[in-house]
Scaffold this active site. Sequence first.
Site, PDB file in Angstrom:
ATOM      1  CG  HIS A  33      -1.931  -1.089   1.207  1.00 49.22           C
ATOM      2  ND1 HIS A  33      -3.258  -0.852   0.930  1.00 49.22           N
ATOM      3  CD2 HIS A  33      -1.831  -2.423   1.411  1.00 49.22           C
ATOM      4  CE1 HIS A  33      -3.930  -1.995   0.969  1.00 49.22           C
ATOM      5  NE2 HIS A  33      -3.076  -2.957   1.262  1.00 49.22           N
ATOM      6  CB  SER A 377       5.346  -7.450  -8.360  1.00 48.77           C
ATOM      7  OG  SER A 377       6.064  -7.253  -7.159  1.00 48.77           O
TER       8      SER A 377
END
Length: 500
Positions: A33, A377
């Site tokens: 986050h 990612s």
Amino acid sequence: MGEEAAAATATATVAAGNAPPHLLLVCFPGQGHVNPMVRLAKRIAAKGPLVTFSSLSSIGAKLTASAGVSAGGDGVPVGRGRVRFEFMDDEDPGPDLDDLMRHIAKDGPPALAELLGRQSRAGRPVACVVVNPFMPWAVDVAADAGIPSAVLWVQSCAVFSLYYHHVHGLVEFPPEDDLDARFTLPGLPEMSVADVPSFLLPSNPYKLLVDAIIAQFHNIHRASWVLANSFTELEPDVAAALPGVTPRPPELIPVGPLIEVGGGRDDDEGAVRGDLMKAADGCVEWLDAQAPRSVVYASVGSVVRLNAEEVGEMAHGLASTGRPFLWVVRPDTRPLLPDGFLDSVAGRGAVVPWSPQDRVLAHPSTACFLTHCGWNSTLETIAAGVPVVAFPQWGDQCTDAKFLVDELGMGVRLRGPLRRDAVREAVDAAVAGPEADAMLASARRWSAAAREAVAPGGSSDAHVQAFVDEVSRRACGVQVAKVVPPSSEELHQSPVRVQT
């Protein structure tokens, strides 16, 4: 002075001083986050506003240690604005996730209210609060203070749709043991239960976490904006389908990918980072010594935990590829490495506790990314144009892997249970297999699209500008109904449309 009067005074102060608006970004204390929220802070600040990033004080300590962040003061310049850090006073709840969720739900609302008051007393009243999921109460605290809010959805639009349909009883997922069954939702490809975020399945052990996400969906309409860490060109079908769902969800405004453009090396991009762990020294230099497109980069992120058997199979699998590899093994996992493994791969394998992932993926020596498919990612590898070996574990990773492999054509799957031969075969398929060239070509096309979206005048850049413009107008007392994302044709003409 009452809360409404205080909010009115704050608005008047901003308008009278003709100062740029001040946005407060309140972040859940997790690496997945913090990174997109810090990057959003920089995108907003680049347009001129003052942005304060906040989370628990324990996160502040980690950012100070790993990224050199200094709390308080005027912050640092980013583009035409500034980014500063100020953290909510709290007690460290410890590593247990349920304890953390209970602590945030109990102590977060008064801490945020106090932080908002502190900004007004310091002469920088908040014009907008931006929050992310797992903290649904933050929207209510902002509303009670008379301050408009935005929610940053830190996962894909597809995952948002799956959650929304689930919360409103609009979909019934197949039983978990029926992997052959398929279901469809508007704007999404045909999916199986294995493609559903695991948090939505009966076997999910993280009940409090899911309760917080679901609570966010129940009060999300109190927010004035819902920003999405995605980009229009990546998920056009789901974005087009959501407005037709009943009850109608809030409009998603894509502002991503929230990545470090250029691998985080530019001054404005690299001055402020959201790493909670310090990257190992020498990663990029080690890559510099390797041949182009030769290195296997492997990382399962900041949360996924592999057991000793899985670590052993991964280690032997990477070694058996015969290729140089850079493997992120967090300190909590390092004791699980096989005896003698590090010595056996010295010179060919680099094992590090954390890496500057954006720079690793952007490096010309990186050939493929063995990834858990967390959304950050996923976006970083899309932006870098690197094929993947998808190894999802839980949560939205399951959905992300489906899209990376089946929809974007960027890689192959590595399925459990983890075996060394499967690791080697998956890497070979992604780098040199019959479909490797097609995967690389697809990855490079998506890289170009991602970078165009965040470039000046691109779709996401235009959405950020429109959001900043609307916050500024509201801070000056000019009411604006909503941000209207520009069409692809209009992006090349007028980058911002605002509907009044």
